[in-house]
Design an enzyme around this catalytic site. Sequence first.
Site, PDB file in Angstrom:
ATOM      1  CG  MET A  38     -28.563  52.681  22.107  1.00 31.03           C
ATOM      2  SD  MET A  38     -29.916  52.583  20.880  1.00 31.03           S
ATOM      3  CE  MET A  38     -29.127  51.640  19.579  1.00 31.03           C
ATOM      4  CB  SER A 112     -25.167  58.206  18.706  1.00 27.00           C
ATOM      5  OG  SER A 112     -26.197  57.438  18.140  1.00 27.00           O
ATOM      6  CD  GLN A 113     -29.455  56.969  23.304  1.00 32.39           C
ATOM      7  OE1 GLN A 113     -30.456  56.572  22.718  1.00 32.39           O
ATOM      8  NE2 GLN A 113     -29.056  56.463  24.458  1.00 32.39           N
ATOM      9  CG  ASP A 235     -25.777  56.990  10.531  1.00 34.56           C
ATOM     10  OD1 ASP A 235     -26.156  55.877  10.931  1.00 34.56           O
ATOM     11  OD2 ASP A 235     -25.447  57.918  11.291  1.00 34.56           O
ATOM     12  CG  HIS A 291     -24.144  55.729  13.867  1.00 34.28           C
ATOM     13  ND1 HIS A 291     -24.770  56.946  13.765  1.00 34.28           N
ATOM     14  CD2 HIS A 291     -24.206  55.394  15.175  1.00 34.28           C
ATOM     15  CE1 HIS A 291     -25.200  57.323  14.957  1.00 34.28           C
ATOM     16  NE2 HIS A 291     -24.869  56.412  15.831  1.00 34.28           N
TER      17      HIS A 291
END
Length: 309
Positions: A38, A112-113, A235, A291
């Site tokens: 994202m 990530s996503q 994270d 993250h």
Amino acid sequence: MLAIVAFVFLFQVVTCSSNNANISSADEPLPVVLWHGMGDTCCNRGSLGAIVDLIEQQVPSIYVRSLRIGDNEEKDFSNGYFMNVNDQISFACQLIRSDDKLKNGFNLIGFSQGGQFTRALVQRCSLPVRNLITLGAQHQGVFGLPRCEAVTNNLLHNSVCDFVRKLLSLGAYNSFVQKRLVQAEYWHDPLKEQKYKEKSVFLADINNEKSPRNETYRQNLVNLNKFVMIMFEDDSMVIPRESSLFGYYETGNIKKIVPLEDSLLYTDDRLGLKELNESGKLIKLTIPGDHLQFTDDWFTSNIIEAYLK
Ligand SMILES: *[C@@H]1O[C@H](CO)[C@@H](O)[C@H](O)[C@H]1NC(C)=O
Ligand SMILES: *[C@@H]1O[C@H](CO)[C@@H](O)[C@H](O)[C@H]1NC(C)=O
Ligand SMILES: *[C@@H]1O[C@H](CO)[C@@H](O)[C@H](O)[C@H]1NC(C)=O
């Protein structure tokens, strides 16, 4: 709303360079496909573009394809927020199927996503994926969307973050929002577990929470050579961070995290994760840092050397 969407299109144009590698032959390294997170794009020089360069440096003559979801990078960026994830999976599936260099197999990495999206790609598209590697993914979804600004790191993008947050508080499981907002499609409210199972158009489906279950999803994951999941210990983006390893809040209790091994999803093995684990094919790594904060050295020895060569 349109004004905010329009902001997204002001996103700086960077041309998407795709290094056309040579046609792969038997002794060439297996190609690798990447899916960004994202607030990022396929080819952003400061993030995924740098990873592409690193892999190409470390593995001479490797073919690396960083997926661009949309016709250009601005669309790729905004689609990370506003293109229905199910449509994104079909789009990515077509991109890969029409790339001849990938037809004999490849490794797949999701950031990530992009982590849960690559997993959905494996489950739904039956592609010849050898190793699936996810970094800081939200496999069990999220319940919170903090620090959006820190990821997008740009004033214009911050208005996207505010907009996304407003829509989520408006009602993540509202069908209008579900069809249009990516982050709502993996919003997992542990206090509304039943509603999540019914209304989530993406995550509840790929996690086989709907009935009847989809046996193909399970079979495709079990067919992997390795499924490597990486969690970032500090994270602050993924809430809860254990979601990167399939851990999640206990239903009805946001004070307690249930690790994958104690979850129903593991014990009833609806995704084949138990079977993968028992044959030594499920790898869970935890590394210090926030993250997606890793060094080139870490990525080289733990990902490239371990799984791409
Ligand atoms: C691939 O590389 C070989 C030698 O490195 C070269 O002879 C061949 O023409 C290349 N093929 C293509 C399609 O670029
Ligand atoms: C299971 O998933 C596959 C791949 O997406 C799909 O083709 C199939 O129709 C699904 N089966 C059921 C019963 O939903
Ligand atoms: C998963 O695999 C590891 C290593 O083989 C093993 O130590 C662990 O007990 C397994 N977990 C479960 C819940 O079966």
